[in-house]
Design a protein around this motif. Structure first.
Motif, short mmCIF file in Angstrom:
data_model
loop_
_atom_site.label_atom_id
_atom_site.label_comp_id
_atom_site.label_asym_id
_atom_site.label_seq_id
_atom_site.Cartn_x
_atom_site.Cartn_y
_atom_site.Cartn_z
N ARG A 80 0.84 -1.21 0.00
CA ARG A 80 0.00 0.00 0.00
C ARG A 80 0.87 1.25 0.00
N GLN A 81 1.94 1.25 0.77
CA GLN A 81 2.85 2.40 0.78
C GLN A 81 3.49 2.58 -0.60
N TRP A 82 3.87 1.50 -1.24
CA TRP A 82 4.45 1.57 -2.58
C TRP A 82 3.45 2.16 -3.56
N GLN A 83 2.21 1.69 -3.50
CA GLN A 83 1.18 2.23 -4.39
C GLN A 83 1.01 3.73 -4.18
N ASP A 84 0.92 4.13 -2.92
CA ASP A 84 0.75 5.56 -2.62
C ASP A 84 1.91 6.38 -3.14
N ALA A 85 3.12 5.90 -2.93
CA ALA A 85 4.30 6.66 -3.32
C ALA A 85 4.54 6.65 -4.82
N VAL A 86 4.46 5.49 -5.44
CA VAL A 86 4.88 5.34 -6.84
C VAL A 86 3.74 5.62 -7.81
N LEU A 87 2.60 4.98 -7.61
CA LEU A 87 1.51 5.15 -8.56
C LEU A 87 0.86 6.52 -8.46
N THR A 88 0.79 7.07 -7.27
CA THR A 88 0.28 8.44 -7.15
C THR A 88 1.19 9.40 -7.90
N ARG A 89 2.47 9.22 -7.73
CA ARG A 89 3.44 10.05 -8.46
C ARG A 89 3.23 9.92 -9.96
N MET A 90 3.20 8.67 -10.44
CA MET A 90 3.16 8.43 -11.88
C MET A 90 1.86 8.85 -12.55
N PHE A 91 0.74 8.62 -11.86
CA PHE A 91 -0.55 8.86 -12.52
C PHE A 91 -1.25 10.14 -12.07
N TYR A 92 -0.76 10.77 -11.03
CA TYR A 92 -1.39 12.02 -10.57
C TYR A 92 -0.44 13.20 -10.73
N LEU A 93 0.78 13.03 -10.28
CA LEU A 93 1.72 14.15 -10.30
C LEU A 93 2.50 14.27 -11.61
N HIS A 94 2.85 13.14 -12.24
CA HIS A 94 3.68 13.15 -13.45
C HIS A 94 3.07 12.28 -14.54
N TYR A 95 1.81 12.47 -14.80
CA TYR A 95 1.12 11.60 -15.73
C TYR A 95 1.72 11.62 -17.14
N GLU A 96 1.95 12.79 -17.69
CA GLU A 96 2.44 12.88 -19.07
C GLU A 96 3.84 12.27 -19.21
N GLU A 97 4.70 12.50 -18.24
CA GLU A 97 6.08 12.03 -18.32
C GLU A 97 6.23 10.56 -17.91
N GLU A 98 5.34 10.06 -17.05
CA GLU A 98 5.51 8.72 -16.50
C GLU A 98 4.28 7.84 -16.69
N GLY A 99 3.18 8.23 -16.13
CA GLY A 99 1.98 7.40 -16.14
C GLY A 99 1.51 7.01 -17.53
N ARG A 100 1.48 7.97 -18.43
CA ARG A 100 1.03 7.68 -19.78
C ARG A 100 1.94 6.64 -20.45
N LYS A 101 3.25 6.70 -20.16
CA LYS A 101 4.21 5.76 -20.76
C LYS A 101 4.03 4.34 -20.22
N LEU A 102 3.41 4.21 -19.06
CA LEU A 102 3.20 2.88 -18.48
C LEU A 102 1.94 2.22 -19.04
N GLU A 103 1.05 3.01 -19.58
CA GLU A 103 -0.20 2.47 -20.12
C GLU A 103 0.08 1.41 -21.16
N GLY A 104 -0.66 0.32 -21.10
CA GLY A 104 -0.49 -0.78 -22.04
C GLY A 104 0.52 -1.83 -21.61
N THR A 105 1.28 -1.55 -20.57
CA THR A 105 2.23 -2.54 -20.06
C THR A 105 1.44 -3.64 -19.35
N PRO A 106 1.64 -4.89 -19.74
CA PRO A 106 0.91 -5.98 -19.08
C PRO A 106 1.23 -6.03 -17.58
N LEU A 107 0.19 -6.23 -16.79
CA LEU A 107 0.31 -6.32 -15.34
C LEU A 107 -0.30 -7.64 -14.89
#
Length: 131
Positions: A80-107
């Motif tokens: 949960r801490q990892w999700q809060d720290a990493v995914l919040t950063r990628m998809f809320y704070l830095h979506y264009e630079e990080e989150g968007r680039k992760l889209e489509g990656t198989p999980l």
């Protein structure tokens, strides 16, 4: 080359049988990186400081596996801490630079339960199903 990143979220891998065995076996495979997140961040707090590094780790992978034991019908605290720290950063704070680039990656999700199957039934020791 297809790189598989396995993020292992177990609070005490030394006391694990299933998660430890899974991690040891897949670590032998070519193009697989296993990261023991609890060992990397024992207090959980440094994840917030290392958010950029963790985001880069995800972006370098061709596929991502989240491996963890179910705790109280949920995820371990470190996950949960990892999700809060990493995914919040990628998809809320830095979506264009990080989150968007992760889209489509198989999980993929690899989950273990710490009791026998019968325990996860109505009337079983844990009282509830895993559904």
């Amino acid at each position: 080359m297809n790189k598989t990143l396995i993020l292992l979220f177990h609070p005490d891998l030394s006391r694990s049988s299933a998660n430890a065995a899974l991690a040891q076996e897949v670590a032998k495979l070519e193009h697989v990186e296993v990261v023991d997140v609890q060992a990397l961040y024992p207090d959980g707090l440094d994840i917030y400081r290392d958010g950029e590094r963790e985001a880069a780790r995800l972006l370098a992978a061709d596929r991502i596996v989240l491996q963890f034991p179910i705790h109280w019908y949920s995820m371990p605290a470190i996950m949960r801490q990892w999700q809060d720290a990493v995914l919040t950063r990628m998809f809320y704070l830095h979506y264009e630079e990080e989150g968007r680039k992760l889209e489509g990656t198989p999980l993929y999700v690899a989950v273990t339960a710490g009791n026998v199957e019968e325990a996860y039934r109505p009337g079983g020791r844990n009282l509830f199903t895993l559904e």
